[in-house]
Write an enzyme that holds these catalytic residues in place. Structure first.
Site, mmCIF file in Angstrom:
data_model
loop_
_atom_site.group_PDB
_atom_site.id
_atom_site.type_symbol
_atom_site.label_atom_id
_atom_site.label_comp_id
_atom_site.label_asym_id
_atom_site.label_seq_id
_atom_site.Cartn_x
_atom_site.Cartn_y
_atom_site.Cartn_z
ATOM 1 N N ARG A 83 0.840 -1.194 0.000
ATOM 2 C CA ARG A 83 0.000 0.000 0.000
ATOM 3 C C ARG A 83 0.878 1.248 0.000
ATOM 4 O O ARG A 83 1.926 1.287 0.624
ATOM 5 C CB ARG A 83 -0.910 0.036 1.236
ATOM 6 C CG ARG A 83 -2.115 -0.909 1.151
ATOM 7 C CD ARG A 83 -2.977 -0.799 2.390
ATOM 8 N NE ARG A 83 -2.271 -1.275 3.556
ATOM 9 C CZ ARG A 83 -1.690 -0.512 4.473
ATOM 10 N NH1 ARG A 83 -1.751 0.814 4.367
ATOM 11 N NH2 ARG A 83 -1.062 -1.042 5.492
ATOM 12 N N TYR A 211 -1.978 -3.403 -6.759
ATOM 13 C CA TYR A 211 -1.627 -4.148 -5.555
ATOM 14 C C TYR A 211 -2.761 -4.157 -4.517
ATOM 15 O O TYR A 211 -3.358 -3.116 -4.237
ATOM 16 C CB TYR A 211 -0.350 -3.570 -4.886
ATOM 17 C CG TYR A 211 -0.166 -4.250 -3.576
ATOM 18 C CD1 TYR A 211 0.313 -5.564 -3.552
ATOM 19 C CD2 TYR A 211 -0.609 -3.694 -2.397
ATOM 20 C CE1 TYR A 211 0.358 -6.266 -2.368
ATOM 21 C CE2 TYR A 211 -0.555 -4.389 -1.211
ATOM 22 C CZ TYR A 211 -0.077 -5.674 -1.202
ATOM 23 O OH TYR A 211 -0.066 -6.377 -0.038
ATOM 24 N N LYS A 220 -9.545 -2.324 2.349
ATOM 25 C CA LYS A 220 -9.225 -1.176 3.175
ATOM 26 C C LYS A 220 -10.021 0.068 2.762
ATOM 27 O O LYS A 220 -10.441 0.859 3.598
ATOM 28 C CB LYS A 220 -7.722 -0.895 3.143
ATOM 29 C CG LYS A 220 -6.888 -2.062 3.721
ATOM 30 C CD LYS A 220 -7.294 -2.363 5.128
ATOM 31 C CE LYS A 220 -6.812 -3.659 5.728
ATOM 32 N NZ LYS A 220 -5.446 -4.023 5.733
ATOM 33 N N HIS A 240 -9.918 -2.350 12.108
ATOM 34 C CA HIS A 240 -8.859 -3.210 11.546
ATOM 35 C C HIS A 240 -8.579 -4.327 12.555
ATOM 36 O O HIS A 240 -7.549 -4.333 13.219
ATOM 37 C CB HIS A 240 -7.616 -2.343 11.317
ATOM 38 C CG HIS A 240 -6.544 -2.982 10.500
ATOM 39 N ND1 HIS A 240 -5.230 -2.576 10.537
ATOM 40 C CD2 HIS A 240 -6.573 -4.001 9.609
ATOM 41 C CE1 HIS A 240 -4.507 -3.313 9.712
ATOM 42 N NE2 HIS A 240 -5.290 -4.189 9.133
ATOM 43 N N SER A 262 -0.762 -3.451 10.430
ATOM 44 C CA SER A 262 -0.476 -4.361 9.329
ATOM 45 C C SER A 262 0.788 -5.166 9.607
ATOM 46 O O SER A 262 1.786 -4.613 10.084
ATOM 47 C CB SER A 262 -0.303 -3.558 8.036
ATOM 48 O OG SER A 262 -1.484 -2.842 7.771
ATOM 49 N N CYS A 264 1.391 -7.368 11.855
ATOM 50 C CA CYS A 264 1.739 -7.502 13.273
ATOM 51 C C CYS A 264 1.017 -8.657 13.949
ATOM 52 O O CYS A 264 0.913 -8.700 15.177
ATOM 53 C CB CYS A 264 1.468 -6.204 14.016
ATOM 54 S SG CYS A 264 2.637 -4.907 13.568
ATOM 55 N N ASP A 291 -8.808 -9.705 9.546
ATOM 56 C CA ASP A 291 -8.323 -8.363 9.204
ATOM 57 C C ASP A 291 -9.301 -7.237 9.534
ATOM 58 O O ASP A 291 -8.883 -6.171 9.935
ATOM 59 C CB ASP A 291 -7.973 -8.304 7.710
ATOM 60 C CG ASP A 291 -7.045 -7.147 7.361
ATOM 61 O OD1 ASP A 291 -5.991 -7.005 8.017
ATOM 62 O OD2 ASP A 291 -7.367 -6.372 6.443
ATOM 63 N N ARG A 389 1.815 -12.095 -0.658
ATOM 64 C CA ARG A 389 0.543 -12.481 -0.030
ATOM 65 C C ARG A 389 -0.099 -13.700 -0.681
ATOM 66 O O ARG A 389 0.185 -14.038 -1.825
ATOM 67 C CB ARG A 389 -0.442 -11.318 -0.152
ATOM 68 C CG ARG A 389 0.043 -10.018 0.494
ATOM 69 C CD ARG A 389 -0.689 -9.698 1.733
ATOM 70 N NE ARG A 389 -0.068 -8.634 2.525
ATOM 71 C CZ ARG A 389 -0.520 -8.246 3.716
ATOM 72 N NH1 ARG A 389 -1.573 -8.835 4.239
ATOM 73 N NH2 ARG A 389 0.094 -7.304 4.391
HETATM 74 P P1 GTP Z 1 -1.962 -7.662 7.646
HETATM 75 O O1 GTP Z 1 -2.534 -8.701 6.768
HETATM 76 O O2 GTP Z 1 -0.922 -6.824 6.964
HETATM 77 O O3 GTP Z 1 -2.998 -6.788 8.271
HETATM 78 O O4 GTP Z 1 -1.084 -8.416 8.782
HETATM 79 P P2 GTP Z 1 -1.454 -9.301 10.067
HETATM 80 O O5 GTP Z 1 -1.694 -8.387 11.222
HETATM 81 O O6 GTP Z 1 -2.524 -10.262 9.746
HETATM 82 O O7 GTP Z 1 -0.072 -10.038 10.372
HETATM 83 P P3 GTP Z 1 0.336 -11.598 10.231
HETATM 84 O O8 GTP Z 1 -0.445 -12.485 11.146
HETATM 85 O O9 GTP Z 1 0.329 -11.946 8.803
HETATM 86 O O10 GTP Z 1 1.842 -11.564 10.774
HETATM 87 C C1 GTP Z 1 2.827 -10.743 10.194
HETATM 88 C C2 GTP Z 1 4.198 -11.152 10.632
HETATM 89 O O11 GTP Z 1 4.305 -11.200 12.045
HETATM 90 C C3 GTP Z 1 4.592 -12.536 10.125
HETATM 91 O O12 GTP Z 1 5.914 -12.474 9.651
HETATM 92 C C4 GTP Z 1 4.489 -13.408 11.341
HETATM 93 O O13 GTP Z 1 5.364 -14.484 11.253
HETATM 94 C C5 GTP Z 1 4.813 -12.449 12.475
HETATM 95 N N1 GTP Z 1 4.133 -12.838 13.727
HETATM 96 C C6 GTP Z 1 2.813 -13.132 13.866
HETATM 97 N N2 GTP Z 1 2.514 -13.483 15.147
HETATM 98 C C7 GTP Z 1 3.669 -13.406 15.840
HETATM 99 C C8 GTP Z 1 4.013 -13.639 17.208
HETATM 100 O O14 GTP Z 1 3.183 -13.987 18.062
HETATM 101 N N3 GTP Z 1 5.331 -13.443 17.555
HETATM 102 C C9 GTP Z 1 6.260 -13.047 16.644
HETATM 103 N N4 GTP Z 1 7.506 -12.864 17.054
HETATM 104 N N5 GTP Z 1 5.964 -12.827 15.332
HETATM 105 C C10 GTP Z 1 4.692 -12.994 14.935
HETATM 106 C C1 SPV Z 2 -2.692 -4.523 5.465
HETATM 107 O O1 SPV Z 2 -1.734 -3.910 4.961
HETATM 108 O O2 SPV Z 2 -3.143 -4.236 6.607
HETATM 109 C C2 SPV Z 2 -3.310 -5.640 4.731
HETATM 110 C C3 SPV Z 2 -2.926 -5.856 3.341
HETATM 111 O O3 SPV Z 2 -4.157 -6.320 5.279
HETATM 112 S S1 SPV Z 2 -3.665 -4.731 2.238
HETATM 113 O O4 SPV Z 2 -4.834 -5.356 1.663
HETATM 114 O O5 SPV Z 2 -2.694 -4.422 1.207
HETATM 115 O O6 SPV Z 2 -4.069 -3.553 2.959
HETATM 116 MN MN MN Z 3 -4.550 -5.574 7.428
#
Ligand code: GTP
Ligand code: SPV
Ligand code: MN
Length: 605
Positions: A83, A211, A220, A240, A262, A264, A291, A389
Site C-alpha cells: 500500500r 496491488y 481497506k 482493523h 499491518s 503484526c 483483518d 501475499r
Molecule cells: P496484515 O494482513 O498486513 O494486516 O497483517 P497481520 O496483522 O494479519 O499479520 P500476520 O499475522 O500476517 O503476521 C505478520 C508477521 O508477524 C509474520 O511475519 C508473522 O510471522 C509475524 N508474527 C505473527 N505473530 C507473531 C508472534 O506472536 N510473535 C512473533 N515474534 N511474530 C509474529
Molecule cells: C494490510 O496492509 O493491513 C493488509 C494488506 O491487510 S492490504 O490489503 O494491502 O491492505
Molecule cells: Mn490488514
C-alpha cells in the site's frame, strides 16, 4: 443516455434493473473507453473463463495441479508491491474533516486529477463490473459496493475476498445504495498513482496500482475508510481487527477482537492452534476473521462483531506449518499467490516457508533465483517480497467457525489492541475501563512493517491500528469510540498486548504464535472477574503465576521482563503522546487529555 434497445440488450447480458448503477457504468465507460464492458455474475463458469483469459494475457500462471490444485501465481510490478499511504487521500469538502493524520485533496481536484489519468486508460481492455457485498448478502451489518476494474487479477481476488455477482445485484434491487468503486491500473506509473476516497459521495477512485489494499477496493478502501465514515454517522464501528472464538472444554465459546497494525500478527492469532502444554485443558480456537471487523450494539446490550470479508489476503513470508498450520492448509488449493517465489517446477515458496525451496525459480522481481544467489547487499537474494501475499477463501480454513458468516455476528467479550514494540509495552495489560481503554487504543505505537511503503522499523503512533485506514478526522474518531462505550450497556473489556518485546541481545522474549493462547486465557478470565492481576499505573498486569506457563520453557526471568512496567520509561513516553494529541487541536475529545493527565499523575506518584 441509453436507448430502450441498449437497455434490453444489457438486461440480457446480466446488467441490473438499477438505473443509477447502469448510468454510472456508462459514465465511467465514457471516460475510460474500454473495448467492452462485462457484468460479473460470480458463477463457476465465469471464473474458469477469467482464469483462462488471465493466463492467456500473461497475468496469471497456473501452478502444478497436483501439488497446488486450482492455484495461480501472480507478480505485480516491482514498484507496486505494498500500500502507498503517501498516495492515499481522503477527499472531504473541508480539510479539517480528513484530519491531521490523513492526506487531503479537495474532491473537485481529486476527480479532475484522476480523470486525466483515467481518460482512455482502458483502451484495448475490458471493463469488469463487479457487484460485491461486504458482509453476508442481506445481513443488517452488510454494505454493497460495485467495483469497476480493468484487472482480471482484481476480479478473481474480489471473488475470493468478498461475495460477488448475481445475488448482490438482486439484493441491490432497483434503487439500493452502493459504494461506487472505480479501479484502473492505467500504466502503473507511480507518479500518477492515487487512491482517492470521497466519503461524502460514497465513492472510491483508485488509479495506477494493481496491488492488494490499493486495488481490491472492498477491503481497506470500503470496509475501513468509507465504512468508518458511515459507521460514525450510523452509530457503529468499522475496525482493523481479527475476530476469533475460544471454545472452552464445556463447549462454551467466547469471542474476542484484536486490532494490530499491518503485518503484526492478526492472521496468525486468528488461526492459532493451542500449544502442547495447554492441550490438556481442551481449548479450541475458531477463526471468524483475520483483518476487518464491523461492530454493532446488539439487542442484549453487548457489542457484536461481523467479518465483512469472505477470504484472507495474508502475509506469506513466515507462514509455515509450525507458525501457522491452519494457514498452510487454507492455501493448499484454489489460492492466488502474489509476489512470492515461483519455482521452475510451478510450485511457490517464500522465506521461512514450508519445506525446502525449489532448486531454481523466478523471484518476486522477475529475476532468476537459486537458493545460493546473493542480492546486491551480499545477503541471500529474496525469493518472495516481505509483503508477498496469499488470497484464499475463508471457508477453506480448518479452524473456520461454523458461524463465521452468521448475519447477526458474534458477541464480543474483549477488545485487544497491540503493536510491535521491542521495548516498553508489557506482554499484556488490562485497561482501567472503557475510557482508559480508548486512551490505550489511541496511543498504540508500533514499528513500521513491509505492508506499506516506508522505513521499516520506525516507531510511529498507530491508534487502534487504524492510522492508514480511518476515513475521517481521528480526533472525531476517538470521540466516536468514547460515545460507543457510553451507548453500549455491556461493553467488552479493553486490553493491550505486545508479542514483540526483545531482550538486550535483540531476541524475542516471548515465543508468540500458539503460545499467545496463554495470554488470551488470562484475558478471558479477567472478563469473567477471575484471573489474578497487579494494578500498575498503566493498568492491570497478570500477577505472578497468573498466566499458565505449563509446558513452556522460558529463559530465567523472561516473564518478569515481559510484564515489567518501568515508570521512568512510561513517563518518558508521555511528551510524545501529548505532541500527538496536540495535532488534533480542539477535535481531540477532552476525555483523552484527562486520561493522559491522570496517567502522568499515577506514574509520578
Ligand atoms: P496484515 O494482513 O498486513 O494486516 O497483517 P497481520 O496483522 O494479519 O499479520 P500476520 O499475522 O500476517 O503476521 C505478520 C508477521 O508477524 C509474520 O511475519 C508473522 O510471522 C509475524 N508474527 C505473527 N505473530 C507473531 C508472534 O506472536 N510473535 C512473533 N515474534 N511474530 C509474529
Ligand atoms: C494490510 O496492509 O493491513 C493488509 C494488506 O491487510 S492490504 O490489503 O494491502 O491492505
Ligand atoms: Mn490488514
Amino acid at each position: 443516455m441509453l436507448t430502450e434497445q441498449q437497455r434490453t440488450d444489457r438486461a440480457g447480458s446480466g446488467a441490473p434493473a438499477h438505473a443509477g448503477l447502469a448510468a454510472w457504468v456508462d459514465e465511467i465507460a465514457g471516460i475510460c473507453k474500454p473495448d467492452s464492458v462485462v457484468w460479473v455474475d460470480g458463477s463457476e463458469a465465469e471464473k474458469k473463463r477469467l482464469e483462462k483469459r488471465g493466463v492467456a494475457r500473461g497475468q496469471l500462471i497456473p501452478l502444478d495441479p497436483e501439488r497446488f490444485p486450482g492455484c495461480f501465481y501472480s507478480r505485480s510490478n516491482p514498484n507496486d508491491v505494498a500500500r502507498t499511504e503517501h498516495l492515499t487521500y481522503i477527499c472531504t469538502e473541508k480539510k479539517e474533516d480528513a484530519g491531521p493524520t490523513n492526506n487531503w485533496m479537495a474532491p473537485e481536484e481529486g476527480y479532475k486529477k484522476a480523470r486525466e489519468v483515467l481518460k482512455g486508460s482502458m483502451r484495448g481492455h475490458t471493463l469488469y463490473v463487479v457487484p460485491f457485498s461486504m458482509g453476508p448478502v442481506g445481513s443488517p451489518f452488510s454494505k454493497i459496493g460495485v467495483e469497476l476494474t480493468d484487472s482480471i487479477y482484481v476480479v478473481l481476488n474480489m471473488r475470493i475476498m468478498t461475495r460477488i455477482g448475481r445475488p448482490v445485484l438482486d439484493q441491490l434491487g432497483a434503487d439500493g445504495e452502493f459504494v461506487k468503486c472505480l479501479h484502473s491500473k492505467a500504466d502503473l506509473d507511480v507518479s500518477k498513482r492515487m487512491i482517492l476516497h470521497f466519503p461524502q459521495d460514497n465513492t472510491i477512485w483508485s488509479v495506477g496500482s494493481a496491488y492488494g489494499g490499493n486495488a481490491l477496493l472492498g477491503k481497506k478502501c470500503l470496509a475501513l475508510r468509507i465504512a468508518s465514515w458511515q459507521a460514525r454517522k450510523e452509530g457503529w464501528l468499522a475496525e482493523h481487527m481479527l475476530i476469533l472464538g475460544v471454545e472452552h472444554p464445556d463447549g462454551k465459546v467466547e469471542y474476542v477482537t484484536a486490532a494490530f497494525p499491518s503485518a503484526c500478527g492478526k492472521t496468525n492469532l486468528a488461526m492459532l492452534i493451542p500449544p502442547q502444554g495447554l492441550k490438556a485443558k481442551g481449548y479450541r480456537i475458531w477463526t471468524l476473521g483475520d483483518d476487518i471487523a464491523w461492530l454493532r450494539v446488539g439487542p442484549d446490550g453487548r457489542l457484536w462483531a461481523c467479518n465483512p470479508e469472505a477470504g484472507f489476503f495474508g502475509v506469506a513470508p513466515g507462514t509455515n506449518s509450525k507458525s501457522n498450520p491452519n494457514a498452510i492448509a487454507t492455501v493448499s488449493r484454489d489460492t492466488i499467490f502474489t509476489n512470492v517465489l515461483l519455482g521452475d517446477d510451478l510450485t511457490v515458496w517464500w522465506e521461512d516457508g514450508e519445506g525446502a525451496p525449489p532448486a531454481s525459480g523466478t523471484n518476486w522481481e522477475g529475476k532468476p533465483w537459486k537458493p545460493e544467489f546473493k542480492g546486491p547487499d551480499g545477503k541471500p537474494l529474496l525469493g518472495a517480497h516481505p509483503n508477498s501475499r496469499f488470497t484464499a477463501p475463508a471457508g477453506q480454513c480448518p479452524s473456520i467457525a461454523a458461524n463465521w458468516d452468521s448475519p447477526s455476528g458474534v458477541p464480543i467479550s474483549a477488545i485487544i489492541f497491540g503493536g510491535r514494540r521491542e521495548r516498553l509495552a508489557p506482554l499484556v495489560f488490562e485497561s482501567l475501563g472503557w475510557e482508559h481503554g480508548v486512551y490505550v487504543g489511541a496511543t498504540v505505537a508500533s514499528e513500521r512493517t513491509a505492508a506499506a511503503v516506508g522505513k521499516v522499523g520506525e516507531v510511529r503512533r498507530d491508534p487502534m491500528a487504524m492510522l492508514p485506514f480511518c476515513g475521517y478526522n481521528m480526533g472525531d474518531y476517538f470521540g466516536h469510540w468514547l460515545e460507543m462505550g457510553a451507548k453500549t450497556p455491556k461493553p467488552p473489556k479493553i486490553f493491550h498486548v505486545n508479542w514483540f518485546r526483545k531482550d538486550e541481545h535483540g531476541k524475542f522474549l516471548w515465543p508468540g504464535y500458539g503460545e499467545n493462547l496463554r495470554v488470551l486465557e488470562w484475558i478471558l478470565a479477567r472478563t469473567r472477574g477471575e484471573g489474578q492481576a497487579t494494578e500498575t499505573p498503566i493498568g492491570f498486569v497478570p500477577a505472578k503465576g497468573a498466566v499458565d506457563l505449563t509446558g513452556l520453557e522460558l529463559s530465567a526471568g523472561a516473564m518478569d521482563k515481559l510484564l515489567e512496567v518501568k515508570k521512568d520509561e512510561w513517563l518518558a513516553e508521555l511528551p510524545g503522546v501529548r505532541e500527538f494529541f496536540d495535532r488534533f487541536g480542539d477535535r481531540l475529545p477532552k476525555e483523552l487529555g484527562r486520561q493522559l493527565d491522570a496517567l502522568g499523575q499515577r506514574l509520578a506518584s
